[in-house]
Enzyme design. Structure first.
Site, PDB file in Angstrom:
ATOM      1  N   GLY A 192      22.506   2.724  18.005  1.00  0.00           N
ATOM      2  CA  GLY A 192      21.453   3.572  17.484  1.00  0.00           C
ATOM      3  C   GLY A 192      21.502   5.010  17.986  1.00  0.00           C
ATOM      4  N   THR A 193      21.849   5.190  19.245  1.00  0.00           N
ATOM      5  CA  THR A 193      21.874   6.549  19.796  1.00  0.00           C
ATOM      6  C   THR A 193      22.921   7.406  19.094  1.00  0.00           C
ATOM      7  OG1 THR A 193      21.058   5.844  21.963  1.00  0.00           O
ATOM      8  CG2 THR A 193      22.270   7.918  21.882  1.00  0.00           C
TER       9      THR A 193
ATOM     10  N   ASN B 291       8.560   2.476  18.858  1.00  0.00           N
ATOM     11  CA  ASN B 291       9.080   1.466  19.781  1.00  0.00           C
ATOM     12  C   ASN B 291       8.106   1.102  20.890  1.00  0.00           C
ATOM     13  OD1 ASN B 291       9.988   4.304  20.412  1.00  0.00           O
ATOM     14  ND2 ASN B 291      10.409   3.346  22.392  1.00  0.00           N
TER      15      ASN B 291
ATOM     16  N   GLN C 146      13.639  -0.196  15.460  1.00  0.00           N
ATOM     17  CA  GLN C 146      12.629  -1.201  15.793  1.00  0.00           C
ATOM     18  C   GLN C 146      12.134  -1.947  14.560  1.00  0.00           C
ATOM     19  OE1 GLN C 146      11.577  -2.459  18.574  1.00  0.00           O
ATOM     20  NE2 GLN C 146      12.650  -1.065  19.937  1.00  0.00           N
TER      21      GLN C 146
ATOM     22  N   HIS D 201      21.673  -4.739  18.616  1.00  0.00           N
ATOM     23  CA  HIS D 201      21.094  -5.460  19.742  1.00  0.00           C
ATOM     24  C   HIS D 201      19.576  -5.596  19.684  1.00  0.00           C
ATOM     25  CE1 HIS D 201      19.469  -2.161  22.432  1.00  0.00           C
ATOM     26  NE2 HIS D 201      20.191  -1.446  21.591  1.00  0.00           N
TER      27      HIS D 201
ATOM     28  N   THR E  70      38.417   3.654  16.244  1.00  0.00           N
ATOM     29  CA  THR E  70      38.815   2.311  15.847  1.00  0.00           C
ATOM     30  C   THR E  70      37.605   1.392  15.802  1.00  0.00           C
ATOM     31  OG1 THR E  70      40.995   2.610  16.843  1.00  0.00           O
ATOM     32  CG2 THR E  70      40.287   0.346  16.426  1.00  0.00           C
TER      33      THR E  70
ATOM     34  N   CYS F 269      11.757   6.918  31.998  1.00  0.00           N
ATOM     35  CA  CYS F 269      12.187   7.148  33.383  1.00  0.00           C
ATOM     36  C   CYS F 269      13.420   8.032  33.379  1.00  0.00           C
ATOM     37  CB  CYS F 269      12.488   5.812  34.058  1.00  0.00           C
ATOM     38  SG  CYS F 269      12.689   5.937  35.846  1.00  0.00           S
TER      39      CYS F 269
END
Length: 407
Positions: A83-84, A170, A198, A220, A256, A346
């Site tokens: 996602g990032t 989220n 989400q 994930h 790849t 954090c």
């Protein structure tokens, strides 16, 4: 008085109660089976020999399944590492491309509650690339203020390079008015991206009918492996690549492809989408059980976000405990074998109040005393009851520790 923040320990008779599915959810058996099978495969999907063609077939069949389940064309599925990367590709790629075509397009519009995977690249574009960042506020439930967005667009639509707004938050689980955002942008030809990390698997998502130009999903959060995701992008969308190399993925995302990861991603999407309706009902019932227990045991606890199920995700409960530090409660729960998360970001090991709660109007004290309980496919009623069984002691100790610290 005993130490309110003991070293984490695990009960000897029970496995941990994992209620942090919004961070990552355990892989579903179907995805594990596919991944295990495919890990023995030989061949680079870009190679022309038989092994390469076989690997390519796995990738393309997986791409077709992902596209079908999410309402997209296979050619619109750009595979990424997660996602990032997909968010960075969307917002940077859109800004660079649109600004290069017309230097007047300097404005980026995004909501005040975006995940750091979008907040940080947008901030970087402002600091390092000269983008004019316009933040749209949210209401007390964490829902985008459409009137504010409309004013930002109509003030100077030709200067807007792109708009991005998450499909569902989220932390709060609040569902955003994506369809309405697209309707505001479309008359002005402004591309819209949505981070649906989400929402995918929990809400009915059809990329084709959404009107979006780009959308982010990741494996994930759906029961797939970490390390693979996708940016769904319409073919007409001009994106400047982040990575340059072999020209894979429409020459937008070189690198790849990991056929085993992609296959497991597709399996997880398939399972999540097919089970979505029944699983949403099951999770909503478990969430209601959890929230009812929390508010009964801790009467001053505040459940944040939309109250009605249609306004939020079914698996997230975000709760503020006045007079407590969220981090202390997290560690105390962890000592009892209950794993949750705080509503704070954090950075470099220094806890900071959640920017989402601050945007919703909470002060730093309330923002720092919150926990997110997020449920998933492994969550049971027994898990919920175990949380409620230890919550009174945890709350008492966290309150006492906070009172002692403030003396």
């Amino acid at each position: 008085m005993s130490d309110p923040n003991p070293e984490p320990r695990r009960p000897e008779t029970h496995p941990p109660v994992y209620l942090d599915h919004a961070a990552t959810t355990p892989m579903v058996p179907e995805a594990i089976a596919v991944l295990t099978e495919q890990l023995g495969r030989t061949g680079n999907p870009s190679s022309l020999h038989a092994s390469g063609r076989a690997a390519r077939r796995v990738v393309e069949e997986s791409r077709e399944l992902i596209a079908e389940r999410l309402g997209a064309r296979p050619s619109e599925v750009v595979l990424t590492s997660g996602g990032t990367e997909a968010n960075n590709l969307a917002i940077k790629g859109l800004y660079w491309s649109r600004h290069a075509q017309d230097p007047a397009r300097r404005r980026l519009l995004f909501s005040a509650i975006e995940h750091h995977a979008l907040l940080d690249p947008v901030t970087w574009l402002g600091k390092e690339q000269g983008a004019d960042i316009v933040t749209t506020g949210v209401d007390q439930d964490g829902v985008l203020r459409l009137d504010d967005l409309r004013d930002s667009i109509e003030g100077d639509p030709r200067s807007v390079a792109a708009i991005t707004t998450m499909w569902a938050n989220n932390e709060m689980g609040s569902i955003q008015p994506v369809t309405e955002v697209v309707a505001l942008a479309r008359p002005h030809g402004i591309p819209v991206h949505s981070d649906a990390v989400q929402a995918a698997g929990h809400l009915p998502i059809d990329f084709g009918s959404s009107g979006l130009d780009a959308m982010t999903v990741t494996a994930h959060k759906l029961g797939g492996p970490i390390g693979v995701g996708a940016l769904l992008a319409v073919r007409e969308l001009d994106l400047m690549p982040l990575l340059h190399g072999g020209g894979q993925e429409r020459d937008v995302r070189s690198g790849t492809l990991g056929a085993p990861l992609v296959a497991a991603f597709a399996a997880a999407v398939d399972v999540a989408v097919r089970a979505r309706e029944s699983e949403a009902l099951r999770l909503e019932a478990l969430r209601a059980r959890l929230v009812a227990g929390i508010t009964r045991l801790v009467p001053d606890a505040v459940v944040n976000g939309p109250a009605e199920p249609e306004g939020r995700l079914p698996h997230i409960a975000h709760v503020t405990f006045p007079g407590c530090d969220g981090d202390a409660m997290l560690m105390l729960l962890d000592a009892h074998g209950v794993e949750v998360s705080t509503g704070s970001a954090c950075t470099a090991g220094v806890p900071q109040p959640s920017h989402v709660l601050l945007a919703m109007g909470y002060d730093e004290d309330a923002a720092g005393g919150s926990l997110r309980f997020s449920l998933g496919h492994t969550t049971t009623a027994d898990n919920v009851d175990r949380v409620l069984a230890v919550l009174p002691e945890v709350h008492t100790r966290a309150s006492a520790a906070r009172a002692l610290r403030l003396r």
